[in-house]
Design a protein around this motif. Sequence first.
Motif, mmCIF file in Angstrom:
data_model
loop_
_atom_site.group_PDB
_atom_site.id
_atom_site.type_symbol
_atom_site.label_atom_id
_atom_site.label_comp_id
_atom_site.label_asym_id
_atom_site.label_seq_id
_atom_site.Cartn_x
_atom_site.Cartn_y
_atom_site.Cartn_z
ATOM 1 N N TYR A 1 1.053 -0.958 0.008
ATOM 2 C CA TYR A 1 0.337 0.174 -0.286
ATOM 3 C C TYR A 1 0.341 1.597 0.114
ATOM 4 N N ASN A 2 1.947 1.334 0.288
ATOM 5 C CA ASN A 2 3.271 2.618 0.345
ATOM 6 C C ASN A 2 4.030 2.675 -1.039
ATOM 7 N N CYS A 3 3.741 1.996 -1.307
ATOM 8 C CA CYS A 3 4.529 1.955 -2.789
ATOM 9 C C CYS A 3 4.418 0.919 -3.925
ATOM 10 N N LEU A 4 3.674 0.297 -3.922
ATOM 11 C CA LEU A 4 2.455 -0.372 -4.953
ATOM 12 C C LEU A 4 3.518 -0.623 -5.622
ATOM 13 N N LYS A 5 5.050 -1.677 -4.827
ATOM 14 C CA LYS A 5 5.001 -2.616 -5.447
ATOM 15 C C LYS A 5 5.022 -3.936 -5.098
ATOM 16 N N SER A 6 5.578 -5.168 -4.957
ATOM 17 C CA SER A 6 5.121 -6.276 -4.695
ATOM 18 C C SER A 6 6.176 -6.786 -3.535
ATOM 19 N N ASN A 7 5.855 -8.463 -3.549
ATOM 20 C CA ASN A 7 7.437 -9.263 -2.891
ATOM 21 C C ASN A 7 6.605 -8.252 -0.964
ATOM 22 N N HIS A 8 5.736 -7.743 -0.678
ATOM 23 C CA HIS A 8 6.351 -6.851 0.650
ATOM 24 C C HIS A 8 5.045 -6.295 1.207
ATOM 25 N N CYS B 1 7.821 -1.718 3.997
ATOM 26 C CA CYS B 1 7.977 -1.134 3.255
ATOM 27 C C CYS B 1 9.109 0.222 3.773
ATOM 28 N N ARG B 2 10.252 0.446 3.305
ATOM 29 C CA ARG B 2 11.589 1.352 3.087
ATOM 30 C C ARG B 2 11.307 2.982 2.592
ATOM 31 N N SER B 3 10.140 2.707 1.582
ATOM 32 C CA SER B 3 9.863 4.227 0.804
ATOM 33 C C SER B 3 9.067 4.970 2.277
ATOM 34 N N GLY B 4 9.000 6.636 1.969
ATOM 35 C CA GLY B 4 8.659 7.461 2.364
ATOM 36 C C GLY B 4 6.941 7.393 2.259
ATOM 37 N N GLU C 1 14.287 4.600 -3.429
ATOM 38 C CA GLU C 1 14.069 4.520 -1.971
ATOM 39 C C GLU C 1 13.587 5.576 -1.238
ATOM 40 N N ASP C 2 14.333 7.375 -1.714
ATOM 41 C CA ASP C 2 14.359 8.592 -1.659
ATOM 42 C C ASP C 2 12.772 8.440 -1.192
ATOM 43 N N GLY C 3 11.442 8.183 -2.233
ATOM 44 C CA GLY C 3 10.554 9.095 -2.369
ATOM 45 C C GLY C 3 9.678 9.392 -3.478
ATOM 46 N N ARG C 4 11.127 9.641 -4.841
ATOM 47 C CA ARG C 4 10.841 10.148 -5.976
ATOM 48 C C ARG C 4 9.629 9.473 -6.759
ATOM 49 N N PHE C 5 9.109 10.040 -6.919
ATOM 50 C CA PHE C 5 8.072 9.350 -8.167
ATOM 51 C C PHE C 5 8.073 8.991 -9.918
ATOM 52 N N ILE C 6 8.547 7.590 -10.600
ATOM 53 C CA ILE C 6 9.163 7.018 -11.398
ATOM 54 C C ILE C 6 7.802 7.067 -12.125
ATOM 55 N N VAL C 7 7.237 7.820 -13.078
ATOM 56 C CA VAL C 7 6.091 7.177 -14.434
ATOM 57 C C VAL C 7 6.045 7.056 -15.913
ATOM 58 N N ALA D 1 4.491 29.531 -1.273
ATOM 59 C CA ALA D 1 5.705 28.802 -1.351
ATOM 60 C C ALA D 1 5.815 28.351 -2.887
ATOM 61 N N ASP D 2 7.179 28.392 -3.312
ATOM 62 C CA ASP D 2 7.292 28.023 -4.759
ATOM 63 C C ASP D 2 8.498 26.862 -4.365
ATOM 64 N N LEU D 3 7.536 25.587 -5.334
ATOM 65 C CA LEU D 3 8.249 24.727 -5.687
ATOM 66 C C LEU D 3 9.775 24.116 -6.603
ATOM 67 N N GLU D 4 10.521 25.075 -5.852
ATOM 68 C CA GLU D 4 11.816 25.338 -7.730
ATOM 69 C C GLU D 4 11.665 24.003 -8.087
ATOM 70 N N LYS D 5 11.871 24.020 -9.511
ATOM 71 C CA LYS D 5 11.916 23.239 -10.209
ATOM 72 C C LYS D 5 10.939 21.984 -9.817
ATOM 73 N N MET D 6 9.832 21.809 -9.777
ATOM 74 C CA MET D 6 9.031 20.884 -9.016
ATOM 75 C C MET D 6 8.667 19.347 -10.120
ATOM 76 N N PHE D 7 8.559 19.965 -11.570
ATOM 77 C CA PHE D 7 8.268 18.925 -12.228
ATOM 78 C C PHE D 7 9.059 18.163 -12.468
ATOM 79 N N ARG D 8 10.949 19.286 -12.209
ATOM 80 C CA ARG D 8 11.001 18.034 -12.926
ATOM 81 C C ARG D 8 11.673 16.783 -12.090
ATOM 82 N N GLN D 9 11.306 16.940 -11.002
ATOM 83 C CA GLN D 9 11.843 15.946 -9.337
ATOM 84 C C GLN D 9 11.070 14.708 -9.146
ATOM 85 N N ILE D 10 9.901 14.564 -10.927
ATOM 86 C CA ILE D 10 9.512 13.831 -11.059
ATOM 87 C C ILE D 10 10.617 12.783 -12.462
ATOM 88 N N LEU D 11 10.227 11.720 -12.275
ATOM 89 C CA LEU D 11 11.817 10.684 -12.476
ATOM 90 C C LEU D 11 10.383 9.884 -13.734
#
Length: 429
Positions: A9-16, A21-24, A258-264, A395-405
């Motif tokens: 439920y936390n990272c949407l991966k299988s096997n655990h 889960c160690r993800s944020g 592992e550091d919580g960044r999304f991969i889409v 607040a402004d999130l600098e380069k926010m969309f570039r944080q998504i992989l």
Amino acid sequence: MIKRFALCYNCLKSNHTADKCRSGGCFKCDGKHHTSIHREKKESFYYNDNPPDKHHQEKKQITQTYPSTQASILPTAIVLVHSLDRAPILGRVLLDSGSQFNFATKSLMNRLGVPTQTTKLTCMALDNANSQTIPVLVSDNVIGSIPSKDLNTDNWNLSDVNLADPDFHLSSPVDILLGVSIVFDIIRSGNKDIGEELPRIQNTALGWVIGGGRAYIKANTEVSMVISGTKNSFVPIEWTEEKSLCEQLFVDTTTRTEDGRFIVRLPRKPNSDQLGDSKTLALGQFLKLEKRFEVDPLLHQQYSTFISEYLELGHMSKVNEKDLDGLNGPVFYSPHHPVFRPESATTKLRVVFNASAASSSGLSLNDVLMTGPTIQQDTFNILLRFRFPKYVLIADLEKMFRQILVHETDCQLQYILWRFSSEEAVSTL
């Protein structure tokens, strides 16, 4: 879906499971679940795709008390309304040239005995001389009672006028709001003046209506505005099959590092394999850009600084030429060009990557990607909500969309060509 495939439920991966889960956690509430399946306890002030439960409706009322003042009269008319061959009934119509849409109340639809999904009503003048079929959006409430208080019209010269709403001065609810597209269609030639600073009488297809002017409102009058935080049926939301597919693709394929960044994954259409050669066009445009660099060294310097920042931050990387030979599936090279922003305090130049440039097959990258639902909150609602609290933070999130992989399989659809010097070979980034 998560239960069916035994995913975390936390990272949407299988096997655990989530407890191991160690993800944020969730970015919204820090809970031990994926942000994409987070559900707010209360609806916020934005438009939803599904109507919320009535027990979770959130409304905010702003009430201001005014001293003795004056206000303009809003034009109304009594008409015969019918739909789906049902017997016509009397309804009260408000003519609002400031609205882009037409609205009808659920109460009116119930009195007509037609489904609330009905999107067209016919309004007919009481003399049956004119009728108008209009598209409507159905809502619980169109507007408050018009006028807000009963008006004293004893000194108004209305004796020789047959108004479409004889009781316009009595505070009453409105059944239908006619927007600007209908209002201008039904206006007819002819208007009358009944006195200085008093409303004018205008001829329409629905009869004579009275509006404008200034009407005296008693002291200590309360003016209220109610804003609902539930689905706003005033704004039509088109939820297409393509948007549903995009949402499902996001749920099924999105992962996190592992550091919580999304991969889409990019939401490809079935015709994505029909992309043609795009490298030739991208190379031609890049060589033209280099000619500009020769006559404008400052542009070359600023452009190089922009690309260098991408590389240094890891938002872009150089592709090995050997890896290009073994690629499977479609490949797309985006041409790029500079956009100048002289008003910017920091970045005077921004590089735009043109994913709408057509390949040799006539298709661009944007042509073969699905369009997902708008997930940003509506600007109008943001501005309204901004006025509620006494203090607000911005607040402004600098380069926010570039944080998504982007998933490595889709990176080959986002290639560009570049070199820092004409003495170097052109590289793929």
